[in-house]
Scaffold this motif. Structure first.
Motif, PDB file in Angstrom:
ATOM      1  N   GLN A  13       0.815  -1.239   0.001  1.00 10.73           N
ATOM      2  CA  GLN A  13      -0.120   0.066   0.009  1.00 10.73           C
ATOM      3  C   GLN A  13       0.807   1.293  -0.067  1.00 10.73           C
ATOM      4  N   GLY A  14       2.114   1.176   0.572  1.00  8.93           N
ATOM      5  CA  GLY A  14       2.745   2.603   0.831  1.00  8.93           C
ATOM      6  C   GLY A  14       3.411   2.574  -0.575  1.00  8.93           C
ATOM      7  N   SER A  15       3.892   1.549  -1.318  1.00  7.99           N
ATOM      8  CA  SER A  15       4.515   1.761  -2.462  1.00  7.99           C
ATOM      9  C   SER A  15       3.547   2.285  -3.661  1.00  7.99           C
ATOM     10  N   TYR A  16       2.079   1.789  -3.360  1.00  8.01           N
ATOM     11  CA  TYR A  16       1.190   2.383  -4.279  1.00  8.01           C
ATOM     12  C   TYR A  16       0.900   3.965  -4.164  1.00  8.01           C
ATOM     13  N   TRP A  17       0.675   4.079  -2.951  1.00  5.41           N
ATOM     14  CA  TRP A  17       0.419   5.731  -2.692  1.00  5.41           C
ATOM     15  C   TRP A  17       1.533   6.470  -2.821  1.00  5.41           C
ATOM     16  N   MET A  18       2.681   6.096  -2.755  1.00  7.37           N
ATOM     17  CA  MET A  18       4.042   6.958  -3.046  1.00  7.37           C
ATOM     18  C   MET A  18       3.945   7.165  -4.705  1.00  7.37           C
ATOM     19  N   THR A  19       3.705   6.161  -5.325  1.00  7.78           N
ATOM     20  CA  THR A  19       3.620   6.089  -6.901  1.00  7.78           C
ATOM     21  C   THR A  19       2.521   7.135  -7.350  1.00  7.78           C
ATOM     22  N   PHE A  20       1.271   6.964  -6.733  1.00 10.79           N
ATOM     23  CA  PHE A  20       0.246   7.659  -6.876  1.00 10.79           C
ATOM     24  C   PHE A  20       0.455   9.349  -6.579  1.00 10.79           C
ATOM     25  N   CYS A  21       1.184   9.515  -5.575  1.00 14.20           N
ATOM     26  CA  CYS A  21       1.469  10.800  -5.274  1.00 14.20           C
ATOM     27  C   CYS A  21       2.477  11.511  -6.439  1.00 14.20           C
ATOM     28  N   SER A  22       3.434  10.681  -6.728  1.00 14.21           N
ATOM     29  CA  SER A  22       4.408  11.407  -7.696  1.00 14.21           C
ATOM     30  C   SER A  22       3.986  11.748  -9.075  1.00 14.21           C
ATOM     31  N   ILE A  23       2.837  10.789  -9.490  1.00 12.18           N
ATOM     32  CA  ILE A  23       2.008  10.803 -10.892  1.00 12.18           C
ATOM     33  C   ILE A  23       1.116  11.413 -10.729  1.00 12.18           C
ATOM     34  N   VAL A  24      -0.108  11.327 -10.071  1.00  8.40           N
ATOM     35  CA  VAL A  24      -1.279  12.054 -10.128  1.00  8.40           C
ATOM     36  C   VAL A  24      -1.108  13.356  -9.262  1.00  8.40           C
ATOM     37  N   VAL A  25      -0.578  13.626  -8.346  1.00  9.40           N
ATOM     38  CA  VAL A  25      -0.674  14.872  -7.586  1.00  9.40           C
ATOM     39  C   VAL A  25       0.267  15.719  -8.219  1.00  9.40           C
ATOM     40  N   TYR A  26       1.613  15.295  -8.569  1.00  9.85           N
ATOM     41  CA  TYR A  26       2.408  16.205  -9.280  1.00  9.85           C
ATOM     42  C   TYR A  26       2.571  15.988 -10.766  1.00  9.85           C
ATOM     43  N   SER A  27       1.416  15.780 -11.135  1.00  7.23           N
ATOM     44  CA  SER A  27       1.096  15.877 -12.865  1.00  7.23           C
ATOM     45  C   SER A  27       1.221  17.481 -13.310  1.00  7.23           C
ATOM     46  N   SER A  28       0.341  18.096 -12.427  1.00  9.94           N
ATOM     47  CA  SER A  28       0.335  19.553 -12.901  1.00  9.94           C
ATOM     48  C   SER A  28       1.886  20.283 -12.784  1.00  9.94           C
ATOM     49  N   VAL A  29       2.623  19.807 -11.688  1.00  9.09           N
ATOM     50  CA  VAL A  29       3.810  20.376 -11.754  1.00  9.09           C
ATOM     51  C   VAL A  29       4.829  20.391 -13.019  1.00  9.09           C
ATOM     52  N   PHE A  30       4.692  18.673 -13.204  1.00  8.12           N
ATOM     53  CA  PHE A  30       5.475  18.484 -14.518  1.00  8.12           C
ATOM     54  C   PHE A  30       5.057  19.063 -15.826  1.00  8.12           C
ATOM     55  N   LEU A  31       3.651  18.816 -15.878  1.00 10.25           N
ATOM     56  CA  LEU A  31       3.110  19.164 -17.178  1.00 10.25           C
ATOM     57  C   LEU A  31       3.270  20.632 -17.364  1.00 10.25           C
ATOM     58  N   LEU A  32       3.180  21.612 -16.529  1.00 13.34           N
ATOM     59  CA  LEU A  32       3.279  22.938 -16.439  1.00 13.34           C
ATOM     60  C   LEU A  32       4.937  23.159 -16.918  1.00 13.34           C
ATOM     61  N   SER A  33       5.836  22.281 -16.558  1.00 11.40           N
ATOM     62  CA  SER A  33       7.206  22.407 -16.907  1.00 11.40           C
ATOM     63  C   SER A  33       7.346  22.212 -18.398  1.00 11.40           C
ATOM     64  N   ARG A  34       6.362  21.326 -18.935  1.00 11.59           N
ATOM     65  CA  ARG A  34       6.277  21.247 -20.609  1.00 11.59           C
ATOM     66  C   ARG A  34       5.456  21.853 -21.096  1.00 11.59           C
ATOM     67  N   GLU A  35       5.193  23.435 -20.553  1.00  8.34           N
ATOM     68  CA  GLU A  35       4.706  24.248 -21.252  1.00  8.34           C
ATOM     69  C   GLU A  35       2.979  23.758 -21.586  1.00  8.34           C
ATOM     70  N   PHE A  36       2.282  22.970 -20.580  1.00  7.61           N
ATOM     71  CA  PHE A  36       0.959  22.785 -20.841  1.00  7.61           C
ATOM     72  C   PHE A  36       0.305  23.918 -19.961  1.00  7.61           C
ATOM     73  N   SER A  37      -0.849  24.293 -20.489  1.00  4.15           N
ATOM     74  CA  SER A  37      -1.540  25.121 -19.884  1.00  4.15           C
ATOM     75  C   SER A  37      -2.383  24.511 -18.790  1.00  4.15           C
ATOM     76  N   ALA A  38      -2.945  25.413 -17.880  1.00  2.00           N
ATOM     77  CA  ALA A  38      -3.726  24.775 -16.624  1.00  2.00           C
ATOM     78  C   ALA A  38      -5.021  24.062 -17.491  1.00  2.00           C
ATOM     79  N   SER A  39      -5.703  24.812 -18.386  1.00  2.00           N
ATOM     80  CA  SER A  39      -6.936  24.229 -18.878  1.00  2.00           C
ATOM     81  C   SER A  39      -6.574  22.816 -19.768  1.00  2.00           C
ATOM     82  N   GLN A  40      -5.323  22.648 -20.335  1.00  2.00           N
ATOM     83  CA  GLN A  40      -4.730  21.562 -20.952  1.00  2.00           C
ATOM     84  C   GLN A  40      -4.648  20.263 -20.056  1.00  2.00           C
TER      85      GLN A  40
END
Length: 401
Positions: A13-40
């Motif tokens: 469970q710990g390994s899953y929720w750490m992965t969830f955090c890195s992918i889902v929660v920080y997706s906005s941070v990463f995609l903004l760095s790749r020049e995606f807009s908030a609406s995209q």
């Protein structure tokens, strides 16, 4: 032996929720760095949610019926399917359409894995092992908090690509943990393979009118909840913070989930689930107001403390409530509808939140958050009602954070 199994499952469970955090929660941070807009970003995450909702029951049904592949092996294959696109994204040029498509695959894989990870607990329970699911899920929240803090710090020091590297390592760790479990398929009899009897869908919403109204309240509350989580980096930046502050804020919220998760079974014996749902609605609204009036990073952090009586209280309360108001043959459907309403709220929040940030600004989005949470709270007060005595359905995996 049972304690060892619980610890091993808690690590999964710990390994899953750490992965969830890195992918889902920080997706906005990463995609903004790749020049995606908030609406995209909102559109991208919404599509991933749609694919997850559609594919979850299909894959879960395949896992139940297949005599050739176990639930554990299926989870490993899906985890590998999420890991591979991350390596491609890390090394390819910034072609938006390609990055978007690959990232949708990764987020979808994380969503599909959730019921499979929970299903492993069910397998061992049916084999006679007494796995403490609440403890294991609590370790998941604690791991999420640790990952949130560390990732926020690393992004500030190393840049946004560290999110991909961390996610790849965490996917690999999860695959390793999955391989620690030895699961065998059992041939089902023809009777077991038949689909269970279902209540007539066309009469369901007529019979459960107040429950159906409650689902609308869930959509409103989780539109707000997903707005502030998906676009937390923009909110933090708006008050002068950075990725490290975002990590701390997420960690605070995740840690606040622990008391509710560990103590809920005792609390619900004294306060009925319908009252706890109403209380969670109140604190969702208080939290939305607190976010709107937060003009510093410290105030955002303090607002996250309200997680303990909003989201963290709602999750187990909704499980108890569905089992209270539903007939035996409708209990699983009740849980599924709560999940569907939560996901629908997420889609609304992601899509509308991205548009509002791009064209109206963070403050306007936070005003909409207040409107959504207030509407959800009011609906909860009208629709959440106590109906007789009830017991918790202890089927594992019926609630998540």
């Amino acid at each position: 032996m049972e304690r060892k199994m619980t610890l091993k499952y808690a690590a999964l469970q710990g390994s899953y929720w750490m992965t969830f955090c890195s992918i889902v929660v920080y997706s906005s941070v990463f995609l903004l760095s790749r020049e995606f807009s908030a609406s995209q970003i909102g559109i991208l995450i919404a599509w991933a949610n749609i694919f997850s909702v559609v594919l979850q029951p299909i894959i879960a049904g395949f896992a139940d019926k297949s005599n050739k592949i176990t639930i554990q092996r299926l989870a490993v294959l899906i985890a590998l399917g999420g890991l591979a696109p991350l390596g491609i994204i890390l090394f390819i040029p910034n072609v938006k359409l390609v990055v978007a498509g690959l990232f949708i695959i990764v987020i979808t894989a994380v969503g599909i894995l959730m019921p499979l990870i929970n299903g492993i607990s069910v397998y061992y329970e049916n084999k006679g092992y007494n796995i403490n699911f609440g403890l294991a899920r609590g370790i998941g929240s604690l791991s999420f908090a640790v990952a949130s803090y560390i990732l926020g710090y690393l992004i500030k020091k190393q840049g946004e690509n560290i999110i991909l590297v961390a996610a790849m390592i965490l996917f690999a760790f999860m695959i390793l943990m999955l391989n620690m479990f030895k699961i065998k398929n059992v041939d089902s009899s023809p009777e077991q393979k038949k689909s269970p009897v279902k209540s007539k869908d066309k009469y369901f919403f007529q019979e459960y009118k107040m429950f159906s109204l409650l689902l609308l309240g869930v959509v409103f509350l989780f539109a707000f909840h997903n707005m502030i989580n998906t676009y937390l980096v923009q909110i933090i930046t708006h008050v002068g913070g950075d990725s490290k502050d975002m990590g701390i804020s997420l960690a605070i919220a995740a840690l606040c989930e622990l008391p509710a998760m560990f103590l809920f079974s005792k609390v619900v014996k004294k306060i009925s689930a319908d009252k706890l749902l109403k209380l969670s609605g109140i604190f969702f609204t208080i939290k939305s107001v607190a976010f709107y009036f937060a003009h510093s990073v410290v105030m955002i952090h303090l607002s996250q403390l309200l997680q303990v009586l909003s989201f963290a209280l709602y999750i187990p309360a909704s499980v108890y409530y569905a089992n209270q108001v539903m007939k035996e043959e409708d209990k699983i459907k009740g849980q599924a509808l709560f999940t569907a309403a939560l996901t629908a709220g997420g889609m609304v929040g992601n899509l509308l939140g991205g548009y509002l940030i791009d064209y109206k600004g963070v403050s306007t989005m936070l005003l909409w958050c207040i409107a959504f949470s207030t509407a959800g709270m009011i609906i909860f007060f009208f629709s959440a009602r106590k109906v007789g005595n009830y017991e918790l359905n202890e089927a594992k995996g019926e609630y998540i954070s």
